[in-house]
Motif scaffolding. Structure first.
Motif, PDB file in Angstrom:
ATOM      1  N   PRO A 163      10.522   9.890   9.256  1.00 25.34           N
ATOM      2  CA  PRO A 163      11.248   8.644   9.598  1.00 25.34           C
ATOM      3  C   PRO A 163      10.513   7.398   9.106  1.00 25.34           C
ATOM      4  CG  PRO A 163      11.207  10.137  11.476  1.00 25.34           C
ATOM      5  CD  PRO A 163      10.266  10.704  10.462  1.00 25.34           C
ATOM      6  N   ALA A 164       9.158   7.419   9.174  1.00 22.93           N
ATOM      7  CA  ALA A 164       8.385   6.248   8.735  1.00 22.93           C
ATOM      8  C   ALA A 164       8.545   5.996   7.244  1.00 22.93           C
ATOM      9  CB  ALA A 164       6.910   6.443   9.087  1.00 22.93           C
ATOM     10  N   SER A 165       8.775   7.058   6.468  1.00 22.90           N
ATOM     11  CA  SER A 165       8.915   6.886   5.023  1.00 22.90           C
ATOM     12  C   SER A 165      10.131   6.037   4.669  1.00 22.90           C
ATOM     13  CB  SER A 165       9.012   8.259   4.339  1.00 22.90           C
ATOM     14  OG  SER A 165      10.215   8.932   4.712  1.00 22.90           O
ATOM     15  N   TYR A 166      11.163   6.062   5.523  1.00 24.70           N
ATOM     16  CA  TYR A 166      12.338   5.228   5.288  1.00 24.70           C
ATOM     17  C   TYR A 166      12.010   3.740   5.469  1.00 24.70           C
ATOM     18  CZ  TYR A 166      15.395   9.332   5.220  1.00 24.70           C
ATOM     19  OH  TYR A 166      16.013  10.505   4.884  1.00 24.70           O
ATOM     20  N   VAL A 167      10.997   3.437   6.274  1.00 24.02           N
ATOM     21  CA  VAL A 167      10.571   2.050   6.483  1.00 24.02           C
ATOM     22  C   VAL A 167       9.619   1.613   5.378  1.00 24.02           C
ATOM     23  CG1 VAL A 167       9.377   0.471   8.063  1.00 24.02           C
ATOM     24  CG2 VAL A 167      10.859   2.270   8.978  1.00 24.02           C
ATOM     25  N   TYR A 168       8.682   2.490   5.020  1.00 21.15           N
ATOM     26  CA  TYR A 168       7.644   2.109   4.054  1.00 21.15           C
ATOM     27  C   TYR A 168       8.186   1.958   2.631  1.00 21.15           C
ATOM     28  CZ  TYR A 168       3.901   2.773   7.440  1.00 21.15           C
ATOM     29  OH  TYR A 168       3.074   2.642   8.510  1.00 21.15           O
ATOM     30  N   THR A 169       9.204   2.730   2.278  1.00 20.61           N
ATOM     31  CA  THR A 169       9.725   2.651   0.902  1.00 20.61           C
ATOM     32  C   THR A 169      10.245   1.257   0.563  1.00 20.61           C
ATOM     33  OG1 THR A 169      10.236   5.023   0.877  1.00 20.61           O
ATOM     34  CG2 THR A 169      11.348   3.634  -0.738  1.00 20.61           C
ATOM     35  N   PRO A 170      11.159   0.671   1.361  1.00 18.90           N
ATOM     36  CA  PRO A 170      11.585  -0.716   1.052  1.00 18.90           C
ATOM     37  C   PRO A 170      10.489  -1.743   1.332  1.00 18.90           C
ATOM     38  CG  PRO A 170      12.603   0.023   3.089  1.00 18.90           C
ATOM     39  CD  PRO A 170      11.916   1.213   2.508  1.00 18.90           C
ATOM     40  N   LEU A 171       9.659  -1.486   2.357  1.00 20.95           N
ATOM     41  CA  LEU A 171       8.595  -2.431   2.694  1.00 20.95           C
ATOM     42  C   LEU A 171       7.583  -2.547   1.556  1.00 20.95           C
ATOM     43  CD1 LEU A 171       7.585  -4.285   4.956  1.00 20.95           C
ATOM     44  CD2 LEU A 171       6.273  -2.343   5.860  1.00 20.95           C
ATOM     45  N   LEU A 172       7.331  -1.435   0.860  1.00 22.53           N
ATOM     46  CA  LEU A 172       6.395  -1.456  -0.263  1.00 22.53           C
ATOM     47  C   LEU A 172       6.953  -2.302  -1.411  1.00 22.53           C
ATOM     48  CD1 LEU A 172       3.742  -0.420  -1.442  1.00 22.53           C
ATOM     49  CD2 LEU A 172       4.972   1.591  -2.271  1.00 22.53           C
ATOM     50  N   TRP A 202       4.987  -5.655  -2.429  1.00 22.47           N
ATOM     51  CA  TRP A 202       4.258  -5.128  -3.566  1.00 22.47           C
ATOM     52  C   TRP A 202       3.256  -6.117  -4.169  1.00 22.47           C
ATOM     53  CZ3 TRP A 202       1.971  -1.644  -6.007  1.00 22.47           C
ATOM     54  CH2 TRP A 202       1.678  -1.728  -7.364  1.00 22.47           C
ATOM     55  N   PRO A 203       3.594  -7.417  -4.372  1.00 24.38           N
ATOM     56  CA  PRO A 203       2.607  -8.326  -4.969  1.00 24.38           C
ATOM     57  C   PRO A 203       1.319  -8.422  -4.157  1.00 24.38           C
ATOM     58  CG  PRO A 203       4.792  -9.300  -5.030  1.00 24.38           C
ATOM     59  CD  PRO A 203       4.889  -8.085  -4.157  1.00 24.38           C
ATOM     60  N   LEU A 204       1.467  -8.540  -2.822  1.00 21.47           N
ATOM     61  CA  LEU A 204       0.284  -8.656  -1.977  1.00 21.47           C
ATOM     62  C   LEU A 204      -0.496  -7.348  -1.950  1.00 21.47           C
ATOM     63  CD1 LEU A 204      -1.302 -10.521  -0.143  1.00 21.47           C
ATOM     64  CD2 LEU A 204       0.161  -9.828   1.763  1.00 21.47           C
ATOM     65  N   VAL A 205       0.226  -6.205  -1.879  1.00 22.36           N
ATOM     66  CA  VAL A 205      -0.439  -4.896  -1.886  1.00 22.36           C
ATOM     67  C   VAL A 205      -1.178  -4.679  -3.197  1.00 22.36           C
ATOM     68  CG1 VAL A 205      -0.043  -2.399  -1.849  1.00 22.36           C
ATOM     69  CG2 VAL A 205       1.178  -3.871  -0.254  1.00 22.36           C
ATOM     70  N   MET A 206      -0.589  -5.147  -4.312  1.00 26.52           N
ATOM     71  CA  MET A 206      -1.223  -4.972  -5.605  1.00 26.52           C
ATOM     72  C   MET A 206      -2.551  -5.729  -5.667  1.00 26.52           C
ATOM     73  SD  MET A 206       0.318  -5.769  -9.406  1.00 26.52           S
ATOM     74  CE  MET A 206       0.450  -7.529  -9.032  1.00 26.52           C
ATOM     75  N   VAL A 207      -2.566  -6.950  -5.140  1.00 26.35           N
ATOM     76  CA  VAL A 207      -3.804  -7.735  -5.125  1.00 26.35           C
ATOM     77  C   VAL A 207      -4.877  -7.039  -4.300  1.00 26.35           C
ATOM     78  CG1 VAL A 207      -4.844  -9.928  -4.400  1.00 26.35           C
ATOM     79  CG2 VAL A 207      -2.603  -9.917  -5.508  1.00 26.35           C
ATOM     80  N   ARG A 222      -1.942   2.852  -2.703  1.00 25.61           N
ATOM     81  CA  ARG A 222      -0.922   1.846  -2.427  1.00 25.61           C
ATOM     82  C   ARG A 222      -0.384   1.973  -1.009  1.00 25.61           C
ATOM     83  NH1 ARG A 222       2.481   2.637  -8.085  1.00 25.61           N
ATOM     84  NH2 ARG A 222       0.794   1.951  -9.497  1.00 25.61           N
ATOM     85  N   LEU A 223      -0.177   3.217  -0.577  1.00 23.80           N
ATOM     86  CA  LEU A 223       0.337   3.437   0.778  1.00 23.80           C
ATOM     87  C   LEU A 223      -0.664   2.969   1.826  1.00 23.80           C
ATOM     88  CD1 LEU A 223       2.427   4.623   2.719  1.00 23.80           C
ATOM     89  CD2 LEU A 223       1.314   6.854   2.445  1.00 23.80           C
ATOM     90  N   ILE A 224      -1.926   3.306   1.629  1.00 24.08           N
ATOM     91  CA  ILE A 224      -2.955   2.895   2.600  1.00 24.08           C
ATOM     92  C   ILE A 224      -3.085   1.377   2.617  1.00 24.08           C
ATOM     93  CG2 ILE A 224      -5.428   2.954   3.075  1.00 24.08           C
ATOM     94  CD1 ILE A 224      -5.440   5.831   2.079  1.00 24.08           C
ATOM     95  N   GLY A 225      -3.006   0.760   1.438  1.00 23.48           N
ATOM     96  CA  GLY A 225      -3.070  -0.698   1.387  1.00 23.48           C
ATOM     97  C   GLY A 225      -1.941  -1.338   2.167  1.00 23.48           C
ATOM     98  N   LEU A 226      -0.740  -0.801   2.031  1.00 19.64           N
ATOM     99  CA  LEU A 226       0.417  -1.342   2.760  1.00 19.64           C
ATOM    100  C   LEU A 226       0.246  -1.158   4.262  1.00 19.64           C
ATOM    101  CD1 LEU A 226       3.299  -2.494   2.824  1.00 19.64           C
ATOM    102  CD2 LEU A 226       4.132  -0.127   2.556  1.00 19.64           C
TER     103      LEU A 226
END
Length: 442
Positions: free
Chosen positions: A127-136, A140-145, A61-65
């Motif tokens: 620091p990047a994890s603070y950005v990716y958590t809400p961004l995921l 999420w719908p697009l990343v899931m596809v 999921r992280l790599i997809g995002l």
């Protein structure tokens, strides 16, 4: 695009390059994090580490995002650069924009941020994890596809995204981690940790006291002789036997014996009454298992027996602990038993000395995967009982038989290889010789 001025387009392009650098660098930082340090920081309440650990629980999921964001900004940057190139140079501007953007993306959005993240992953990843958590959550719908499509292709090759790496360490990998810890773990502590790992490769036979060296009370002797043994005994616990160690009656603690002596009630029957039932250990038991057995059985002494039930030796809790922390004694004269210097470059060693103990004490590397004692090592190599004066070479060690007794090599003269000492620039040869000699004596 025609309505947007060139300064605004350049600003948008710069923003796209910055975002591309962020996605590229953070991907490298998150994937190169030390997972064990991250988990430790997460347990201590580190917010960035906690979020990074949660993201890395499902790396697909992280790599997809990350790839979704990176490709979007790179394609957008390409489109903006093309418009700028056409406005500035006409049709040839497409080629100019392609070449220029490739160089800028490669240097400023790929190589530089990824190198920085590889060198300092925690400074980038947390620091990047603070950005990716809400961004995921938002994407999420697009990343899931995207993940469904990617994981479907992976399943065709027998790979499942649910089989995330456990990142567990084998004993050899853990040994490497301890060895390369450097100043983070004191040298003494490193040796103790490595000794614990070595315990699974050693058995009670490697450290036991041979049966011919077991000190005990022979109850078949006269009472004055028994008292003499008790008076001159140096051990806290003593085995009691009748004529031979094979006729073992039990183990007696000297503290209980002293209680009877103070009451003037000590005799043979009273001594036998104090004996505790002996505890037997099968030969071949690994040291780490035997340490647990001692703990579970609440014992400190065990008698090693072979497959026929014959006693081969004695192993104590202290012997096992010394494998971890080293010899308990601090007296240099008694640190290495039955080993004496014989000149500047050789040592006289008793044939009954175990190879593991002499390797640990002297820093030698005699083979320990076969015979357990110096006598066994020599007889295995020669396949006969040698005569005094016989020499042989085992690895880099020269062994000379000094004394024999019946069917046993009693004393061996060992000449270890000289240790090389690095000489500083300008240091003379004499100082190197002195350092080598001092290193050998230590």
């Amino acid at each position: 695009m025609d309505a947007i001025s060139l300064p605004v387009l350049f600003g948008i392009l710069l923003l796209m390059l910055v975002l591309s650098a962020f996605f590229s660098g953070s991907e490298t930082g998150l994937m190169t994090l030390n997972r064990y340090r991250m988990k430790h920081l997460a347990k201590t309440g580190h917010g960035g580490a906690s979020r990074a650990a949660h993201l890395l629980d499902r790396p697909d999921r992280l790599i997809g995002l990350i790839l979704l964001g990176n490709n979007l900004v790179n394609i957008a940057a390409s489109a903006v650069a093309t418009v700028i190139g056409i406005r500035l140079f006409g049709n040839v501007g497409v080629l100019v924009a392609t070449v220029t953007l490739t160089v800028f993306v490669l240097i400023f959005s790929e190589v530089t941020p990824k190198t920085l993240a590889a060198l300092h992953p925690e400074r980038v990843a947390y620091p990047a994890s603070y950005v990716y958590t809400p961004l995921l959550r938002v994407a999420w719908p697009l990343v899931m596809v995207i993940n469904l499509a990617g994981n479907g292709i992976l399943r065709l090759f027998g790979v499942s995204a649910d089989d995330a790496a456990a990142h567990s360490l084998s004993s050899e990998e853990l040994r490497t981690v301890v060895t390369e810890a450097g100043a983070m773990i004191p040298r003494r502590h490193q040796q103790m940790l490595l000794s614990i790992l070595d315990m699974e490769n050693a058995t009670v036979e490697d450290i036991m006291v041979p049966r011919n060296e077991i000190v005990g009370i022979d109850i078949s002797k006269s009472w004055p002789e028994i008292l003499e043994q008790l008076v001159h005994n140096q051990h806290t616990r003593l085995p009691i036997f009748d004529g031979s160690i094979d006729e073992l009656a039990g183990i007696v603690h000297m503290r209980r014996v002293l209680a009877l002596v103070s009451d003037d009630n000590l005799d043979k029957d009273a001594l036998l009454g104090l004996a505790r039932e002996p505890y037997f250990v099968p030969e071949g038991t690994p040291l780490n298992q035997q340490l647990l057995n001692f703990q579970n059985q609440q014992r400190r002494i065990g008698f090693v027996v072979d497959e026929y039930g014959d006693i081969q030796g004695l192993v104590t809790l202290e012997d096992i602990l010394e494998e971890i922390v080293g010899e308990f004694t601090t007296d240099p004269a008694t640190r290495v038993k039955n080993v004496y210097m014989d000149g500047d470059d050789s040592y006289l060693v008793d044939g009954t000395v175990t190879l593991r103990s002499i390797n640990r004490a002297m820093g030698w590397k005699l083979p320990v995967d076969g015979p357990k004692t110096m006598n066994g090592l020599i007889t295995e190599h020669l396949e006969t009982i040698p005569q005094p004066g016989t020499k042989l070479k085992v690895g880099k060690y020269i062994l000379e038989i000094a004394q024999t007794r019946a069917n046993l090599v009693q004393t061996v003269r060992v000449k270890p290889p000289k240790r090389r000492v690095r000489r500083a620039p300008g240091e003379d040869l004499n100082s190197d010789d002195k350092a080598s000699k001092a290193d050998t004596e230590r």
